[in-house]
Enzyme design. Structure first.
Site, mmCIF file in Angstrom:
data_model
loop_
_atom_site.group_PDB
_atom_site.id
_atom_site.type_symbol
_atom_site.label_atom_id
_atom_site.label_comp_id
_atom_site.label_asym_id
_atom_site.label_seq_id
_atom_site.Cartn_x
_atom_site.Cartn_y
_atom_site.Cartn_z
ATOM 1 N N SER A 74 3.878 -2.178 -11.491
ATOM 2 C CA SER A 74 4.608 -2.966 -10.489
ATOM 3 C C SER A 74 5.815 -3.744 -11.000
ATOM 4 O O SER A 74 6.566 -4.298 -10.207
ATOM 5 C CB SER A 74 3.650 -3.938 -9.791
ATOM 6 O OG SER A 74 2.910 -3.255 -8.803
ATOM 7 N N SER A 121 5.152 -2.946 -6.909
ATOM 8 C CA SER A 121 5.158 -3.951 -5.883
ATOM 9 C C SER A 121 6.196 -5.063 -6.068
ATOM 10 O O SER A 121 6.525 -5.738 -5.106
ATOM 11 C CB SER A 121 3.770 -4.596 -5.796
ATOM 12 O OG SER A 121 3.476 -5.324 -6.968
ATOM 13 N N LYS A 164 8.357 -13.789 -8.182
ATOM 14 C CA LYS A 164 7.547 -12.955 -7.291
ATOM 15 C C LYS A 164 6.576 -13.837 -6.509
ATOM 16 O O LYS A 164 5.967 -14.750 -7.086
ATOM 17 C CB LYS A 164 6.791 -11.915 -8.117
ATOM 18 C CG LYS A 164 6.077 -10.867 -7.268
ATOM 19 C CD LYS A 164 5.390 -9.832 -8.165
ATOM 20 C CE LYS A 164 4.726 -8.730 -7.358
ATOM 21 N NZ LYS A 164 4.049 -7.727 -8.202
#
Lengths: 490, 97
Positions: A179, A155, A80
């Site tokens: 997330s 996210s 990420k």
């Protein structure tokens, strides 16, 4: 079978036995990414082809003498893009950090790199991890591999989409209010948020420090356990990192029953607002748990209804403090042609942040400002204590909790963009475990009539990832959802 | 219903060092009012005598030993600076003429 379809464990076994090389893995994934990335848009940055092949070559060369491998050696991973990677751009999905190249590695990257994985690239996210859909990324949204008109969740949507679309074998995400778990549910993969403190956050770009936690997104529960093994341990560079023993988590993912475990079903998670299709799949899952030896017990967590309000005050307050560092001085974006310092701060922040980040900074600043602190921030921290107490009481009686991950399957791109509160409300089932710091996993438990994945959430006691993994593994092997993969037409 | 005035929006934006456009002020004013109305429900919860959360999962914080260790070099620390000169971060004038 194509290499990119294998799970982490399967790929690891083939590599360890010498059946395949790191070079073959790298080339298979480069080809796969070139085919599906234009449609899915999982990545913000990709490791350049030549660098990746060179890394793979170095691994293969190093193994020629005798084959001593590490669990993640040559494993193709996505990271990420809010986790600092030395020498590799880390944007947080923001214009503010569009050109930021960290001069150091996050602790999780140091741990990974010691095992020589193949880092394929940095995955897309909502700007500074604020959002539930990746639509708040400054670089555009990722797509759901099951249906490209739908969000991949957020996210960590790029990480979940990359795993589901076979653009990496496993990925790292971060979870502040859901997330990791919510995008895993949207994309039909496994997402594990470890206990707060289990994994070092050193080098994770801070959003809300009392909630942020790094964890894996994978194809199977076993793969999540393999990844967790590589992530855990006390880190002197993170004062919230726990000094706790950790077991070999892969040993938790072995048994196909949950005999002697008590399964809690919190009634508040099945109240108004839950899509009937999702509800049905979770009920089916509860029946599966009963079938593999679990004792089902209905429980109540009365403060659940207050969780969203509590979360959006605490998370935005912490974000408004954490994001004060983006001032155009030390790193990142600086607005051009500013005549004096105050103007430079204002212009830099106004041009560098997107609308959702500004909205949250505004809310957090308001909640912390003079005259409102007690009514908002302090009140939310008191209610948070009540939410923790609810869980403590329930965990006296049950070993883990079963719930949905989100109230509906993945919604359509653009559907909730104009209505932030509506978007926040979809986090209702993931936020409580975040506020209480509990380990929680999301895994696939079926599909909607439109063919979108539905996720099942299991929550456990602090530092009992082993029980959560055991239950998740037993469920996974009592069903066959893990074998269902999206078809992406190129 | 919480209602954030235009003036309050401007005040908060100033505290957060954000310049908002007129349409942003209107939009954020409406959205923040809506969100604050939603979070006002917490006032209904009785929290008398309930301590504020200071940690989760029975966590303690740990301080490491206060020993010198290698940090970033000056060059590394400045490597992302929008403007640097002779080992310093450079900023515009602090007080305008």
């Amino acid at each position: 079978m194509a290499l990119f379809k294998l799970t982490l464990k399967e790929l690891q076994e083939k590599f360890t036995s010498g059946e395949i090389t790191a070079g073959e893995i790298a080339r298979a994934y480069l080809l796969r990414i070139s085919q599906v990335e234009p449609k899915i848009k999982s990545y913000i940055s990709l490791t350049p082809r030549e660098d990746l092949l060179m890394n793979a070559q170095a691994i293969d060369d190093g193994l020629k003498a005798w084959r001593k491998t590490e669990p993640l050696m040559a494993m193709p991973l996505g990271i990420k893009d809010n986790i600092c990677t030395k020498g590799m751009r880390t944007t947080c999905g923001s214009r503010m950090l569009e050109t930021f190249v960290p001069p150091y590695d996050a602790t999780v990257m140091t741990k990974f790199n010691a095992q020589k994985p193949l880092i394929l690239g940095k995955t897309n996210l909502d700007e500074f991890a604020m959002g539930s859909s990746t639509e708040h990324s400054a670089f555009g949204p990722s797509r759901n591999p099951w249906n490209q008109q739908h969000i991949p969740g957020g996210s960590s949507g790029g990480s979940a989409a990359a795993v589901a679309a076979d653009e990496c074998v496993a990925a790292l995400g971060s979870d502040t209010g859901g997330s990791i778990r919510q995008p895993a549910a949207c994309c039909g993969v496994v997402g594990l948020k470890p206990t707060y403190g289990r994994v070092s956050r050193y080098g994770l770009v801070a959003f809300a420090s009392s909630l942020d936690q790094i964890g894996p997104i994978t194809k199977t529960v076993t793969d999540a356990a393999i990844m967790l093994n590589a992530l855990v341990g006390h880190d002197p560079l993170d004062s919230t990192s726990a000094k706790r023993d950790f077991p070999d988590f892969t040993k938790s993912a072995k048994k196909k029953d949950i005999k002697k475990l008590v399964v809690g079903v919190p009634q508040e998670y099945f109240a108004e607002g839950l899509d009937p299709e999702v509800s049905e799949k979770i009920q089916d899952a509860i029946a599966v748990f009963e079938g593999i030896g679990g004792k089902i017990q209905e429980v109540t967590l009365p403060s659940t209804e207050r969780a969203i309000a509590t979360y959006y005050l605490i998370a935005t307050a912490e974000a408004s403090s954490n994001l004060a560092r983006y001032d155009g001085v030390k790193y990142g974006f600086r607005a051009k042609e500013c005549k004096e310092l105050a103007e430079m701060y204002h212009s830099t922040r106004s041009q560098g942040f997107g609308p959702e980040v500004k909205r949250r900074i505004m809310l957090g600043t308001y909640a912390l400002s003079a005259g409102y602190y007690d009514a908002f921030y302090a009140k939310a921290q008191a209610v948070r204590t009540l939410i923790q107490r609810d869980f403590e009481a329930v965990f006296q009686e049950v070993d883990f909790l079963v719930s949905p991950v989100m109230p509906t399957p993945a919604f359509r791109l653009g559907e909730r963009l104009e209505d932030p509160l509506q978007m926040y409300l979809s986090d209702i089932y993931t936020i409580p475990a975040s506020l209480a710091g509990l380990p929680a996993i999301s895994l696939p438990c079926g599909h909607s009539s439109k063919g979108l994945p539905i996720g099942l959430q299991l929550m456990g006691r602090p530092f009992e990832e082993n029980i959560v993994l055991r239950a998740a593994f037993a469920y996974e092997h009592a069903t066959n959802w893990r074998t269902k993969r999206p078809i992406i037409r190129s | 219903m919480a209602d954030i005035s235009q003036k309050e929006v401007e005040h908060v934006a100033h505290l957060a060092k954000l310049d908002l456009t007129e349409p942003e002020k209107t939009l954020f004013g409406e959205q923040l009012s809506q969100i604050l109305t939603f979070v006002e429900q917490l006032q209904e919860v009785s929290t008398e005598g309930v301590p504020l959360t200071s940690s989760v999962a029975d966590q303690e914080s740990f301080l490491r030993e206060d020993l010198p260790r290698k940090g970033l070099s000056q060059e590394e620390a400045l490597s992302n600076a929008p403007e640097a000169n002779e080992g310093f971060f450079v900023v515009p004038k602090i007080i305008a003429k």
